[in-house]
Enzyme design. Sequence first.
Site, short mmCIF file in Angstrom:
data_model
loop_
_atom_site.label_atom_id
_atom_site.label_comp_id
_atom_site.label_asym_id
_atom_site.label_seq_id
_atom_site.Cartn_x
_atom_site.Cartn_y
_atom_site.Cartn_z
N THR A 25 1.47 -7.11 5.32
CA THR A 25 2.13 -7.90 4.02
C THR A 25 2.58 -7.86 3.43
OG1 THR A 25 0.17 -8.11 3.46
CG2 THR A 25 0.24 -9.94 4.95
N MET A 38 3.82 -10.65 -1.07
CA MET A 38 3.84 -12.26 -1.06
C MET A 38 3.14 -12.41 0.54
SD MET A 38 4.24 -14.55 -3.15
CE MET A 38 4.59 -13.62 -4.68
N HIS A 39 1.74 -12.08 0.17
CA HIS A 39 0.58 -11.87 1.64
C HIS A 39 0.71 -13.31 1.59
CE1 HIS A 39 -0.84 -8.06 -0.20
NE2 HIS A 39 -1.26 -9.25 -1.36
N ASP A 40 0.30 -14.26 1.70
CA ASP A 40 -0.31 -15.92 1.60
C ASP A 40 0.66 -16.51 2.56
OD1 ASP A 40 -2.83 -14.64 1.41
OD2 ASP A 40 -3.24 -15.98 -0.52
#
Length: 346
Positions: A199, A266-268
């Site tokens: 991520t 922008m992990h999610d």
Amino acid sequence: MPQKIILDVDTGIDDSLAILYLLASDDAEIIGIAATAGNVDGAQVAANTLAMLDLGRAPEIEVALGAAAPLAVPLRTTEDTHGPQGLGYAELPVSARTLSSRSAAELWVDLVRAHPGEVTGLCTGPLTNLALALRIEPELPRLLNRLVIMGGAFNHPGNTTPTNEWNIHVDPEAAKEVFDAFSAAPQDRRPLVCALDITESIEMLPDHLAALAQAAHSAPIEQVGAGDPPEFRSAASNPIIRYLTDAVRFYFDFHYQYDLGYLAHMHDPFAAAVALDPASATTRPATVDVELAGTITRATTVADWAGMWGREPNADIVIGTNPAAFFERLVTRVGALARRLYPEQS
């Protein structure tokens, strides 16, 4: 047919983009949202989530409040990363939507029981609510279609301690309960884990915000930068673009402060994209466990890639993807959503 999604969030900046991404995706149907204390406290997470549903002009979606604290330790929040209310510099009106009468754990159990084999669970925050749900219904690993987790760090430094990723750090006991429980999942239903290893390669840049504005037909096309003062606020005509600019700019500032560049991981939303299209990621099976007793390594996720523990794999860890393709999908989908929902501002 759209995929039925239960979303478990601790709605901060990147969680909010995951919500918009799912609302913008014809192949997703959010059937319930669990609000988990994490980036901010649970009540603020719930308020942020309801406000995001308003911004995205979503239909009525059940949002359930989760546990106020992790299973065994005090709650730690991260306003320095996500802003005082969790949404960066952005401020959204308080929503008139109401919270569910059932708890987040009950929501998990009831919805999965009602749709056995059909629901994808997507967790972008600490795993507290899912752990509590597993205590109610230990069969969840067999009843879910798939579980996608944003959390952990394996062959990669942590972002909270030298070895810890934030979501696992907040509630390591819950994470261990979840990974232990999903050892019972069939091979084709092992959790997909989006850890920092991958991520942190999902780097959003100011040009992506400008591309979103262009896709939404929003004006003016703003180019934010490290020299913008904290009091700067977007003048974008489209409310979704205005929100994204003010929220993500705080995230840019945070990463820049720690010498990571003027960008945001922008992990999610990446985990949301993997939930909808697992083929967009390359995975490798492993047995995952969580360290609870280490003096300096507590909350570290450990992956046994080679079977040294003699235990079957309980996760498929994402080890590769195409960040440019992800951002192209994000810009296309969220830009079209913004344009469709607010044509008068486009």
